[in-house]
Design a protein around this motif. Structure first.
Motif, mmCIF file in Angstrom:
data_model
loop_
_atom_site.group_PDB
_atom_site.id
_atom_site.type_symbol
_atom_site.label_atom_id
_atom_site.label_comp_id
_atom_site.label_asym_id
_atom_site.label_seq_id
_atom_site.Cartn_x
_atom_site.Cartn_y
_atom_site.Cartn_z
ATOM 1 N N ASP A 170 0.815 -1.211 0.000
ATOM 2 C CA ASP A 170 0.000 0.000 0.000
ATOM 3 C C ASP A 170 0.858 1.276 0.000
ATOM 4 O OD1 ASP A 170 -2.681 1.184 0.148
ATOM 5 O OD2 ASP A 170 -1.981 1.919 2.101
ATOM 6 N N ARG A 173 1.972 1.888 -3.465
ATOM 7 C CA ARG A 173 0.812 2.305 -4.277
ATOM 8 C C ARG A 173 0.551 3.800 -4.108
ATOM 9 N NH1 ARG A 173 -4.104 3.435 -3.215
ATOM 10 N NH2 ARG A 173 -4.065 2.580 -1.114
ATOM 11 N N PRO A 177 3.260 5.391 -7.302
ATOM 12 C CA PRO A 177 2.281 4.645 -8.101
ATOM 13 C C PRO A 177 2.861 4.102 -9.413
ATOM 14 C CG PRO A 177 1.717 6.979 -8.010
ATOM 15 C CD PRO A 177 2.839 6.763 -7.046
ATOM 16 N N TYR A 180 4.332 0.725 -8.494
ATOM 17 C CA TYR A 180 3.484 -0.195 -7.754
ATOM 18 C C TYR A 180 3.214 -1.440 -8.599
ATOM 19 C CZ TYR A 180 -0.784 -2.023 -5.546
ATOM 20 O OH TYR A 180 -1.713 -2.827 -4.969
#
Length: 186
Positions: A170, A173, A177, A180
């Protein structure tokens, strides 16, 4: 949260490792490590005689000087106390670290140059926390100073370095991003 209460026990041995990082005026960085081993009881040593509680059996110090890329440019290693007269004689071998870069493969390279009879177990062990201290000293300062220069297409150095920074986690993320790798959030 601290550890749970221990069973009744008596102290026997204490190892202390202290590492400090410094920014030098010449643009380089110093990382200093200090290792001591002490016993809670008196014992005889063939070389030094009686070693009393609190007297160091081992006391070693090392200074690594590194550049911004964590390449080692200078080394100083000293054995102040050891159990044998020969202990201090190995410290010049630590010059073999000059030119190494602290990063992936560092531990393997150290063991190749200073493992076994080529080095001192205690000074080699001290290099692990010193390498971490070097990273913790240099990386945050340079990251702050170069904040506007960061290349968004470059993979973050912290990615996959621990479970918090897992590429499929997470944190990645939210923070990175583009890098990710976990399941898409719906």
């Amino acid at each position: 949260m601290p550890l749970s209460a221990p069973a009744p026990r008596a102290p026997i041995h204490t190892r202390r490792v202290t590492c400090e990082g410094f920014r030098r005026e010449d643009g380089l960085w110093d990382v200093e490590g200090h290792l001591t081993d002490v016993k809670a009881y008196e014992f005889r040593n063939e070389f030094r005689g009686a070693i009393t509680p609190g007297d160091p059996l081992h006391q070693m110090r090392m200074r690594l000087t590194v550049d911004d890329g964590l390449a080692i440019v200078a080394v100083e290693a000293v054995t102040e106390h050891g159990p044998y007269a020969l202990c201090p004689e190995i410290t010049p071998n630590f010059q073999a670290l000059v030119g190494l870069r602290i990063g992936p493969g560092f531990t393997r390279a150290v063991k190749e140059r200073l493992g076994g009879p080529k080095g001192c177990t205690h000074l080699v062990e001290l290099l692990g926390p010193m390498a971490t201290t070097a990273f913790q000293t240099v990386f945050p300062v340079l990251s702050r100073e170069r904040q506007g220069e960061a290349d968004p297409a470059k993979r973050p150095i912290l990615l996959d370095s621990c479970h918090v920074f897992a590429a499929d986690g997470d944190h990645a993320r939210r923070k990175w991003p583009a890098f990710y790798t976990g399941p898409e959030q719906g």
